[in-house]
Design a protein around this motif. Sequence first.
Motif, PDB file in Angstrom:
ATOM      1  N   UNK A 163       5.943 -62.374  -5.262  1.00 53.93           N
ATOM      2  CA  UNK A 163       5.304 -61.113  -5.738  1.00 53.93           C
ATOM      3  C   UNK A 163       3.700 -61.357  -5.817  1.00 53.93           C
ATOM      4  N   UNK A 164       3.248 -62.480  -4.950  1.00 49.91           N
ATOM      5  CA  UNK A 164       1.815 -62.600  -5.162  1.00 49.91           C
ATOM      6  C   UNK A 164       1.223 -62.304  -3.735  1.00 49.91           C
ATOM      7  N   UNK A 165      -0.041 -61.478  -3.704  1.00 51.66           N
ATOM      8  CA  UNK A 165      -0.953 -61.157  -2.810  1.00 51.66           C
ATOM      9  C   UNK A 165      -2.267 -61.111  -2.699  1.00 51.66           C
ATOM     10  N   UNK A 166      -3.066 -61.371  -1.644  1.00 56.28           N
ATOM     11  CA  UNK A 166      -4.393 -61.356  -1.930  1.00 56.28           C
ATOM     12  C   UNK A 166      -5.151 -60.479  -0.657  1.00 56.28           C
ATOM     13  N   UNK A 208       4.395 -58.580 -10.019  1.00 57.74           N
ATOM     14  CA  UNK A 208       5.633 -58.550 -10.907  1.00 57.74           C
ATOM     15  C   UNK A 208       5.001 -58.331 -12.653  1.00 57.74           C
ATOM     16  N   UNK A 209       3.741 -58.507 -12.688  1.00 59.36           N
ATOM     17  CA  UNK A 209       3.149 -58.187 -13.949  1.00 59.36           C
ATOM     18  C   UNK A 209       2.309 -56.828 -14.159  1.00 59.36           C
ATOM     19  N   UNK A 221      10.549 -55.526  -8.195  1.00 54.52           N
ATOM     20  CA  UNK A 221      11.250 -54.298  -7.909  1.00 54.52           C
ATOM     21  C   UNK A 221      11.011 -53.052  -8.892  1.00 54.52           C
ATOM     22  N   UNK A 222      11.133 -53.790 -10.048  1.00 54.01           N
ATOM     23  CA  UNK A 222      11.001 -52.766 -11.265  1.00 54.01           C
ATOM     24  C   UNK A 222       9.914 -51.949 -11.424  1.00 54.01           C
ATOM     25  N   UNK A 223       8.928 -52.777 -11.162  1.00 54.87           N
ATOM     26  CA  UNK A 223       7.688 -52.327 -11.305  1.00 54.87           C
ATOM     27  C   UNK A 223       7.403 -51.141 -10.076  1.00 54.87           C
ATOM     28  N   UNK A 224       7.894 -51.316  -8.887  1.00 50.14           N
ATOM     29  CA  UNK A 224       7.652 -50.745  -7.657  1.00 50.14           C
ATOM     30  C   UNK A 224       8.478 -49.315  -7.968  1.00 50.14           C
ATOM     31  N   UNK A 257      12.119 -64.774 -12.264  1.00 52.26           N
ATOM     32  CA  UNK A 257      12.552 -63.267 -12.362  1.00 52.26           C
ATOM     33  C   UNK A 257      11.226 -62.496 -11.630  1.00 52.26           C
ATOM     34  N   UNK A 258      10.487 -63.069 -11.214  1.00 51.08           N
ATOM     35  CA  UNK A 258       9.238 -62.369 -10.538  1.00 51.08           C
ATOM     36  C   UNK A 258       9.607 -61.531  -9.598  1.00 51.08           C
ATOM     37  N   UNK A 259      10.593 -61.434  -8.510  1.00 55.11           N
ATOM     38  CA  UNK A 259      10.902 -60.666  -7.460  1.00 55.11           C
ATOM     39  C   UNK A 259      11.646 -59.250  -8.286  1.00 55.11           C
ATOM     40  N   UNK A 260      12.365 -59.602  -9.151  1.00 52.01           N
ATOM     41  CA  UNK A 260      13.301 -58.489  -9.974  1.00 52.01           C
ATOM     42  C   UNK A 260      12.304 -57.749 -10.741  1.00 52.01           C
TER      43      UNK A 260
END
Length: 604
Positions: free
Chosen positions: A524-527, A541-542, A600-603, A594-597
């Motif tokens: 879930x990390x991007x730059x 995720x945050x 998905x909830x955030x999106x 659970x970062x990926x889950x």
Amino acid sequence: LVSSPPAPIGKNFVAKMTDEARKARAAALEDKKKRLEELKARRARRETAPPSKPKANLDEYIDGLLNTSAPASNIEEAEEAPISQPPAPETEQSALEELTAPDKDDGPAVPQVDSAPPAPIPPSPEVEVFEFGTQTLEEDFPPEEEDDDDPVDTTKPDENDGDESKGGDENTGNTEDKFVEIEAKVLSTEEKQEEIEKTPFSSFLNTTSKKMERILGEPVLADLLVNFVGETDGIDDGSKSKQGLQDGSNYLSARQVFEHEKWTAGRTVTDMDWSPFHRELMLSSYDMPYSSISSGGGLLSAITPDVPPSSSLAPRSGELQSDGLTLVWNLAMPQRPEHIFTCGSPVLSARFHPTESPLVVGGCQSGQLVIWDIRAGRLPVQRSGQGYPLCAMQVTDKPTGLATASTDGKVSFWSLANLRDPAETIQLQGNLSCLAVSDANTVFCGDESGIVIHIPAKRKHVKKLANPKHFGMVTGVSVKKKFVLSTGVDWTVKLTKNEKVKWSVVSNSYDYMCDVQWSPVHSSLLATASSTGVVGLWNLANSTEEPTGEIVVESDVGLNKIRWSVDGKRLLAAAGERVHVLSLADDVIRQKEDDEDRMLKQLT
């Protein structure tokens, strides 16, 4: 032959014998008696003397020989022979009998007088011959020096100089003349350049200087490659914490700038890549502002038969003005590149060869795909045909091929076995600006009109995606699974899945977004990179509204490209002519299960 009997001696012959002959005979007999007595005395001394070292017996034996007169020939032969054991008594008795026997050489024989009865002639004794010797050392009997016609002076110069210095002022003056001080010659600029360009000197200088710089750069390499969990490096301090919040340094464990005052001055970084074989090596390509589009690389190799090695730092004539430049950097040497490659056309994209570590592939503004080999020098060893500028390049087929995008809308697929001609070419509508390849070998291209085009793995159905759509040129594309990230000059970053926009963010300062990249490890990390010189770190995720952190790379220079390392712990950021290596803190790159889950909830 039978000898006749001797003639009888008459009385007349006896009468003629003089007194002088008798005296001579008597003197010879007396001399033999004296020598016999000396032999007997020597034997007695040898028997009564206590045992001593072989060397002492030998010395006494030599002294006795020197003090006595010259013996007869048979005694000389006995003395010259080595001494092995004392002579037997019968030997001396034999010698006594020999001495008392008449000698043939002592003079004429004296005949017997007729008045005296003739004495019986004793039988001639059997002479026993023996040898005796002893073991000696060579140093006891040094060899005599032979007189040579040209004697060699073996004395040391220092001893002679000391003796001459004691002799007087004249000798001192002669000594000073032997040691003449020669002043060091200061080379001119032309002579320095000539010496530096010599192959033995340049090879030695490059090899030794690199070894020393690698050793001196070990602390830098350790800081950039090693992340110590829980280490804050003094961030808890109030002043440092405040500064870290302003420039984002609290999100970094280390940072380093890579540039060279001669080779990179006045240029712009166009692309970057990490080595798939050595994690401490990275690649950066450069163009020359206001350069002309040409294929001068072929002409350059034709007029320069003496190709300098890529590891040499010293530039040859005209190389600093070369339009294209590609450098291989070592994290341990921030001040100098590991290898230098030049080209006659600006290099817009570059990658390490995915299977051959000595090879580097570059896409030029002339439309050529060039290959450099670190074993063959700075110039390309292979070139493809010309065309439109190759603005982007990615590795495909994990990793058996390359995909390139040109500004005329062509997407070319290359086989690593033949990089002279593309294996397949797809013509798209529009001018392409960027390229990305997913794990499933699907290709996504962005063009100058703001549209993202999807090319499936089978290359059959090319589709323009309804979303994402930007109001201006697409500057960057990145794909992970089915999530497509894109940035544009319309200040936005968009995330789409199945042509549906899941997330979009606009820059607060309304600055251009120059590039975006998914982390290769963190789900879930991007730059993101902006034209204000800021790298934004987003953990979806945050939060999808605020970035996790922002790092100010350069406040007055915009960023061109960003590139994650294979392990996801370091980030390359290009700002003008400089390449920044950012080693992220452990709190930023640490991933939860659970970062990926949660993303998905955030999106949704």
